[in-house]
Design a protein around this motif. Sequence first.
Motif, short mmCIF file in Angstrom:
data_model
loop_
_atom_site.label_atom_id
_atom_site.label_comp_id
_atom_site.label_asym_id
_atom_site.label_seq_id
_atom_site.Cartn_x
_atom_site.Cartn_y
_atom_site.Cartn_z
N MET A 31 6.89 4.28 -12.24
CA MET A 31 5.83 5.21 -12.59
C MET A 31 5.10 4.79 -13.86
O MET A 31 3.87 4.81 -13.91
CB MET A 31 6.40 6.63 -12.75
CG MET A 31 6.94 7.23 -11.47
SD MET A 31 5.68 7.55 -10.25
CE MET A 31 4.91 8.99 -10.97
N LEU A 35 1.16 3.74 -14.05
CA LEU A 35 0.24 4.44 -14.93
C LEU A 35 -0.40 3.49 -15.94
O LEU A 35 -1.59 3.63 -16.25
CB LEU A 35 0.95 5.59 -15.65
CG LEU A 35 1.42 6.73 -14.75
CD1 LEU A 35 2.28 7.72 -15.53
CD2 LEU A 35 0.24 7.43 -14.10
N GLN A 38 -2.83 1.18 -13.68
CA GLN A 38 -3.86 1.83 -12.88
C GLN A 38 -4.25 3.20 -13.41
O GLN A 38 -4.79 4.01 -12.68
CB GLN A 38 -3.35 1.99 -11.44
CG GLN A 38 -2.90 0.69 -10.82
CD GLN A 38 -2.09 0.92 -9.56
OE1 GLN A 38 -2.65 0.93 -8.49
NE2 GLN A 38 -0.80 1.15 -9.73
N GLY A 39 -3.99 3.45 -14.66
CA GLY A 39 -4.20 4.77 -15.24
C GLY A 39 -5.59 5.33 -15.03
O GLY A 39 -5.76 6.48 -14.61
N LEU A 42 -6.18 6.13 -11.37
CA LEU A 42 -5.40 7.30 -10.96
C LEU A 42 -6.02 8.59 -11.50
O LEU A 42 -6.00 9.62 -10.82
CB LEU A 42 -3.95 7.16 -11.43
CG LEU A 42 -3.15 6.05 -10.76
CD1 LEU A 42 -1.81 5.86 -11.46
CD2 LEU A 42 -2.95 6.33 -9.28
N LYS A 43 -6.57 8.55 -12.70
CA LYS A 43 -7.18 9.74 -13.30
C LYS A 43 -8.40 10.20 -12.50
O LYS A 43 -8.74 11.38 -12.49
CB LYS A 43 -7.60 9.46 -14.74
CG LYS A 43 -6.45 9.40 -15.71
CD LYS A 43 -6.95 9.07 -17.10
CE LYS A 43 -5.81 8.80 -18.04
NZ LYS A 43 -6.29 8.37 -19.36
N THR A 50 -3.63 10.47 -5.50
CA THR A 50 -2.80 9.75 -6.46
C THR A 50 -1.38 9.59 -5.93
O THR A 50 -0.82 8.50 -5.94
CB THR A 50 -2.77 10.50 -7.80
OG1 THR A 50 -4.08 10.58 -8.32
CG2 THR A 50 -1.86 9.83 -8.80
N LEU A 54 0.61 6.12 -4.89
CA LEU A 54 1.87 5.77 -5.54
C LEU A 54 3.00 5.67 -4.52
O LEU A 54 3.86 4.80 -4.61
CB LEU A 54 2.21 6.77 -6.64
CG LEU A 54 1.30 6.72 -7.87
CD1 LEU A 54 1.59 7.90 -8.79
CD2 LEU A 54 1.46 5.41 -8.61
N SER A 88 0.04 16.83 -10.21
CA SER A 88 -0.01 15.46 -10.71
C SER A 88 1.34 14.79 -10.57
O SER A 88 2.36 15.45 -10.47
CB SER A 88 -0.44 15.44 -12.18
OG SER A 88 0.53 16.08 -12.97
N GLU A 90 4.19 12.80 -12.36
CA GLU A 90 4.65 12.75 -13.74
C GLU A 90 5.92 11.91 -13.83
O GLU A 90 6.55 11.62 -12.81
CB GLU A 90 4.93 14.16 -14.26
CG GLU A 90 3.70 15.04 -14.26
CD GLU A 90 4.01 16.45 -14.69
OE1 GLU A 90 5.20 16.78 -14.91
OE2 GLU A 90 3.06 17.22 -14.81
#
Length: 98
Positions: A31, A35, A38-39, A42-43, A50, A54, A88, A90
């Motif tokens: 994870m 993030l 690809q943060g 993904l946002k 998302t 993943l 989301s 996390e």
Amino acid sequence: MPAHTDLNEALAALTDKLRSLNDLVTANQFMVEALARQGEELKQMNGAGTKDMLRRQARARFHPDTGTAPNAAALAILEDVLGLQQESAEIIPFPARA
């Protein structure tokens, strides 16, 4: 002999807990890396998109038969977490001390 048996049982229990912890670390590392890499992408996606992305990446890496780094336990953790109906994805919390 009973002390030897108790020690073996304790070592087996500890080994199981260490394997579980290692699987959680592996899943969290996946994870964090996703993030970090690809943060921004993904946002911009919605929660379902998302998690789907993943989940596909986790399967490609951890699937026991076809993954690049097979790990069925880590995949199960990620499938469980990414399958939840939360908004989301996390970092996966570690279990509280017992």
